[in-house]
Design an enzyme around this catalytic site. Sequence first.
Site, short mmCIF file in Angstrom:
data_model
loop_
_atom_site.label_atom_id
_atom_site.label_comp_id
_atom_site.label_asym_id
_atom_site.label_seq_id
_atom_site.Cartn_x
_atom_site.Cartn_y
_atom_site.Cartn_z
N ASN A 9 57.42 -73.76 -15.67
CA ASN A 9 58.22 -74.86 -15.11
C ASN A 9 59.13 -75.36 -16.23
O ASN A 9 58.66 -76.05 -17.14
CB ASN A 9 57.28 -75.97 -14.61
CG ASN A 9 58.05 -77.19 -14.14
OD1 ASN A 9 59.28 -77.17 -14.03
ND2 ASN A 9 57.34 -78.27 -13.86
N TRP A 10 60.40 -75.01 -16.13
CA TRP A 10 61.33 -75.35 -17.22
C TRP A 10 61.78 -76.81 -17.17
O TRP A 10 62.45 -77.28 -18.08
CB TRP A 10 62.57 -74.44 -17.16
CG TRP A 10 62.28 -73.00 -17.40
CD1 TRP A 10 61.07 -72.41 -17.66
CD2 TRP A 10 63.24 -71.92 -17.40
NE1 TRP A 10 61.20 -71.05 -17.82
CE2 TRP A 10 62.52 -70.72 -17.67
CE3 TRP A 10 64.62 -71.84 -17.21
CZ2 TRP A 10 63.16 -69.47 -17.75
CZ3 TRP A 10 65.24 -70.61 -17.28
CH2 TRP A 10 64.52 -69.45 -17.56
N LYS A 11 61.45 -77.51 -16.09
CA LYS A 11 61.87 -78.91 -15.93
C LYS A 11 63.37 -79.04 -16.17
O LYS A 11 64.12 -78.13 -15.79
CB LYS A 11 61.03 -79.82 -16.84
CG LYS A 11 59.52 -79.57 -16.63
CD LYS A 11 58.62 -80.57 -17.27
CE LYS A 11 57.17 -80.21 -16.98
NZ LYS A 11 56.21 -81.16 -17.52
N HIS A 98 55.02 -82.29 -7.92
CA HIS A 98 54.79 -82.45 -9.36
C HIS A 98 54.66 -83.94 -9.69
O HIS A 98 55.36 -84.77 -9.12
CB HIS A 98 55.95 -81.82 -10.15
CG HIS A 98 55.60 -81.66 -11.60
ND1 HIS A 98 55.64 -82.73 -12.48
CD2 HIS A 98 55.17 -80.59 -12.32
CE1 HIS A 98 55.26 -82.29 -13.68
NE2 HIS A 98 54.96 -81.00 -13.61
N GLU A 100 55.75 -85.64 -12.01
CA GLU A 100 57.00 -86.29 -12.44
C GLU A 100 57.85 -86.68 -11.22
O GLU A 100 58.56 -87.68 -11.25
CB GLU A 100 57.77 -85.36 -13.40
CG GLU A 100 57.06 -85.29 -14.75
CD GLU A 100 57.22 -83.98 -15.52
OE1 GLU A 100 58.10 -83.18 -15.18
OE2 GLU A 100 56.43 -83.76 -16.45
N GLU A 170 47.15 -80.34 -12.23
CA GLU A 170 47.81 -80.78 -13.44
C GLU A 170 47.44 -82.24 -13.73
O GLU A 170 48.08 -83.16 -13.21
CB GLU A 170 49.34 -80.69 -13.29
CG GLU A 170 49.84 -79.29 -13.00
CD GLU A 170 51.28 -79.11 -13.46
OE1 GLU A 170 51.54 -78.13 -14.17
OE2 GLU A 170 52.14 -79.95 -13.13
N GLY A 176 52.46 -82.54 -21.23
CA GLY A 176 53.38 -82.87 -22.31
C GLY A 176 52.75 -83.68 -23.43
O GLY A 176 53.46 -84.20 -24.29
N SER A 216 49.68 -78.91 -21.02
CA SER A 216 49.52 -78.53 -22.42
C SER A 216 48.85 -77.17 -22.62
O SER A 216 48.07 -76.99 -23.55
CB SER A 216 48.79 -79.62 -23.21
OG SER A 216 49.57 -80.80 -23.24
N GLY A 237 54.61 -75.82 -18.92
CA GLY A 237 55.83 -76.58 -19.17
C GLY A 237 56.44 -76.18 -20.50
O GLY A 237 57.09 -75.14 -20.63
N GLY A 238 56.22 -77.00 -21.52
CA GLY A 238 56.85 -76.81 -22.83
C GLY A 238 56.77 -75.39 -23.37
O GLY A 238 57.77 -74.85 -23.87
P1 13P Z 1 53.31 -79.00 -20.35
O1 13P Z 1 52.83 -77.57 -20.41
O2 13P Z 1 54.55 -79.24 -21.15
O3 13P Z 1 52.20 -79.97 -20.65
O4 13P Z 1 53.76 -79.30 -18.81
C1 13P Z 1 52.92 -78.94 -17.78
C2 13P Z 1 53.64 -79.11 -16.49
O5 13P Z 1 53.99 -80.22 -16.10
C3 13P Z 1 53.95 -77.91 -15.71
O6 13P Z 1 54.41 -78.22 -14.43
#
Ligand code: 13P
Length: 253
Positions: A9-11, A98, A100, A170, A176, A216, A237-238
């Site tokens: 997930n590149w956000k 998600h 967010e 999640e 994050g 994470s 994510g990251g």
């Molecule tokens: P991180 O891997 O950066 O913690 O993010 C997870 C995420 O929100 C994937 O959708």
Amino acid sequence: MRKRIVAGNWKMHKKLEEGLSLARDIRVRLEGRCSEGKEVILFPPFIHLAGIARLLEGPTGFHCGAQNCHHKTEGAYTGEISASMIASAGASHVIVGHSERRKYFGEDDALLAAKIDRALEEGLTPVFCCGETLEERESGRQFEIVGRQIRKALFHLPEEKIRKLHIAYEPVWAIGTGKSASPEAASEMHAFIRSEVAAQYGRESAEAISILYGGSVKPGNAAGLFAMPDIDGGLIGGASLQAADFEAIFNAL
Ligand code: 13P
């Protein structure tokens, strides 16, 4: 056998050329290593989708999807993107719910249920996200919260449709923050989610659904998480923004 999946997930990261280049790099590294049962899914920003879908055409086991979709078919909704537009760009998946989106855009259970319906009607595979906040976990309410999230957004579906989606657990406190859930804590929640699905739809349906862990995940902790029986992969994510890290996480699958 349910699929094992590493998804990125590149956000809101990567300009267009950077995104195409990252997708190209990931394809080169993982081509020939994915299969029907072992998949990579990339979730770039909307404007990258058509280009990345083209770039991933060909080898088995590579997919891309959107990070969100609107819950209506079409209409005067300035700035929004429909599920049919996503499908027409060559994407096959969509993230729904998600944390967010829930937190910053006020998306609630009823809206998410409508998005799930829309996505499935367009033939997209939803990746439905659920997870508790730190406060909810510290007060011991994590099972109640996650149970409610999946019931309200998913359990109106008939049995043949519930099998067409994936779930991502999640925990909000792990996203994050660099603080992943332990394999045991994540696995406990995955087993709970599967048992809730089994109670509603039967064991066979529950066993068919891939449940990914997100929060994470890094090259250093992926193997421990993915070794747990109810963890079928990760939503990253990251660490999905660097091809080498994403490859290392895939290697742990
Ligand atoms: P991180 O891997 O950066 O913690 O993010 C997870 C995420 O929100 C994937 O959708």
